[in-house]
Design a protein around this motif. Structure first.
Motif: not given
Length: 126
Positions: A74, A87-89, A93, A110, A113, A118-119, A123
């Motif tokens: 992640w 963002h979370v990637h 991705c 987690r 998020l 933002r996802r 994801v």
């Protein structure tokens, strides 16, 4: 009149010079062969040093590759400048590129998020 690189003037011939070397006395010929042997031994020793240096470089590279930390699953994308992360990637991705990414554990992703990050679009997709 041309001057040869060896300093010989007109009328110089490599052929006559080689014939002269080949016509030398047995002792002089042996001296020349011993000289050639020393030169070739020096060249061989230098080549062996080059080989050892290259083997050492390749071994160091292999150790470096083996000791690399595993790729994170992640990533969190930081904002520009002083902006917070955005963002979370997932590591797979397609848009997870650049130097604003930081590897994180699944738990950290987690939590990010849950905190409102933002996802990224990919994801949660396979």
């Amino acid at each position: 009149m041309t001057q040869h690189s060896c300093g010989a003037g007109p009328g110089f011939s490599y052929r006559s010079r080689l014939e002269h070397v080949n016509d030398s006395t047995p002792r002089a010929r042996l001296d020349l062969l011993r000289f050639l042997e020393r030169v070739q031994e020096r060249d061989l020793a230098r080549t062996r040093r080059w080989i050892a240096d290259e083997e050492r470089r390749q071994a160091e590279h292999a150790r470096g590759v083996a000791n690399r930390p595993p790729e994170p699953d992640w990533l969190i994308e930081r904002g520009f400048g002083d902006q917070p992360a955005t963002h979370v990637h997932a590591a797979s991705c397609w848009c997870a590129q650049g130097d604003r990414l930081r590897g994180v554990t699944e738990d950290q992703a987690r939590r990010a998020l849950a905190e409102g990050y933002r996802r990224a679009r990919s994801v949660g997709r396979t």
